[in-house]
Enzyme design. Structure first.
Site, short mmCIF file in Angstrom:
data_model
loop_
_atom_site.label_atom_id
_atom_site.label_comp_id
_atom_site.label_asym_id
_atom_site.label_seq_id
_atom_site.Cartn_x
_atom_site.Cartn_y
_atom_site.Cartn_z
N ASP A 67 9.00 44.13 -59.78
CA ASP A 67 9.25 45.10 -58.72
C ASP A 67 10.21 44.59 -57.66
O ASP A 67 10.50 43.39 -57.60
CB ASP A 67 7.91 45.52 -58.07
N ASN A 136 -6.26 46.06 -53.70
CA ASN A 136 -6.68 47.42 -54.09
C ASN A 136 -6.61 47.64 -55.61
O ASN A 136 -6.72 48.76 -56.08
CB ASN A 136 -5.83 48.48 -53.37
N HIS A 138 -3.94 47.01 -57.55
CA HIS A 138 -2.62 47.33 -58.13
C HIS A 138 -2.08 46.18 -58.98
O HIS A 138 -2.42 45.02 -58.77
CB HIS A 138 -1.61 47.76 -57.04
N GLU A 143 0.09 51.56 -57.54
CA GLU A 143 -1.02 51.69 -56.61
C GLU A 143 -2.11 52.59 -57.22
O GLU A 143 -1.82 53.37 -58.14
CB GLU A 143 -0.52 52.32 -55.30
C1 F6R Z 1 4.37 41.15 -57.02
C2 F6R Z 1 3.48 42.21 -57.48
C3 F6R Z 1 2.15 42.46 -56.85
C4 F6R Z 1 1.39 41.17 -56.50
C5 F6R Z 1 0.08 41.52 -55.82
C6 F6R Z 1 -0.69 40.28 -55.41
O1 F6R Z 1 5.56 41.14 -57.75
O2 F6R Z 1 3.84 42.93 -58.35
O3 F6R Z 1 1.37 43.23 -57.71
O4 F6R Z 1 1.15 40.44 -57.66
O5 F6R Z 1 0.31 42.30 -54.68
O6 F6R Z 1 0.00 39.60 -54.41
P1 F6R Z 1 -0.40 38.13 -53.96
O7 F6R Z 1 -0.21 37.26 -55.15
O8 F6R Z 1 0.56 37.79 -52.86
O9 F6R Z 1 -1.82 38.21 -53.53
#
Ligand code: F6R
Length: 245
Positions: A67, A136, A138, A143
């Protein structure tokens, strides 16, 4: 879905990096799907160490990141492109010609998303997709919603995601929108490795592993993937009924 419970982030990073390094050793031109955020940082450090020790070269791999924030060019320190340069690519021999990112500054989102999907297919599909999980539930920036997504698309980030990610932004101004691979893209990866550590992930981990498969917890879809492994620590595992894996 396989679950691996380890004692520390370091142990998880050793386990996950070994799988990725083994994949590259077996197939130097592997196609790897990478994630940003805190979860993969230690794993990237282990891969850099292996590169520095001459144990692995990344020069022939092709990469696709999950992303990117809308509105942030590559040079912006908060862009995910910059993150990957800083945390992995710039410290190894990755060939930037084989690095793929959804562009947060494209003028034609539909085309950008279609081309990204086509490029993954042309590369032969993703061999290993590395993931984190949001508080959450995702994965990528898919989301919680009423249905599972398919291909790459533009998403409005959930309030909880904006709040969680504001820690990375000095001014706290997290973009509201991002481009992300869809659930369909992620599920097509041949192998999936997801890292979820720390107390903030307990609910997401519980739902992902022991809850029903529902788009209200997008990560729960990984229960249906033939080769998905979830790496958790004692903190993130706190709410699980089953603790022996
Ligand atoms: C990042 C991504 C997100 C993260 C998720 C967890 O490229 O796609 O899904 O993996 O938000 O983030 P952290 O690892 O910072 O807790």
């Amino acid at each position: 879905m396989k679950v691996v419970l380890l004692n520390s982030t370091y142990e998880i990073s050793k386990a996950v990096s070994s799988i990725i390094i083994e994949q590259i050793t077996q197939k130097p031109d592997s196609v790897l799907g990478f994630a940003t955020g805190s979860s993969p940082v230690e794993t990237y450090k282990r891969i850099i160490e292996a590169y520095e020790n001459g144990e692995v070269s990344l020069k022939d791999i092709t990469t696709f990141n999950l992303d990117e924030y809308c509105g942030l060019p590559h040079e912006n320190e908060n862009s995910y492109y910059y993150f990957m340069k800083d945390n992995l690519f710039g410290k190894t021999d990755v060939d930037y010609n084989k690095v793929h990112f959804l562009s947060g500054t494209t003028g034609d989102i539909d085309k950008e998303c279609q081309v990204y999907r086509d490029d993954i297919e042309k590369a032969g599909g993703i061999d290993i997709q590395l993931l984190g999980v949001g508080t959450n539930g995702h994965i990528g920036f898919n989301e919680p919603s009423e249905s599972f997504t398919d291909g790459p698309f533009k998403v409005k980030l959930a309030e909880s995601t904006i709040k969680a990610n504001s820690r990375f932004f000095e001014d706290g101004q997290v973009p509201e929108y991002a481009l992300t691979m869809g659930i369909g893209d992620i599920m097509k990866a041949k192998k999936i490795l997801l890292i979820a550590t720390g107390a903030s992930k307990t609910h997401a981990v519980k739902q992902m592993i022991e809850g029903e498969v529902t788009p209200h917890c997008p990560a729960s879809i990984l229960q249906n993937h033939p080769d998905a492994t979830i790496f958790i620590d004692n903190e993130s595992a706190a709410l699980l009924d089953k603790k022996n894996f």
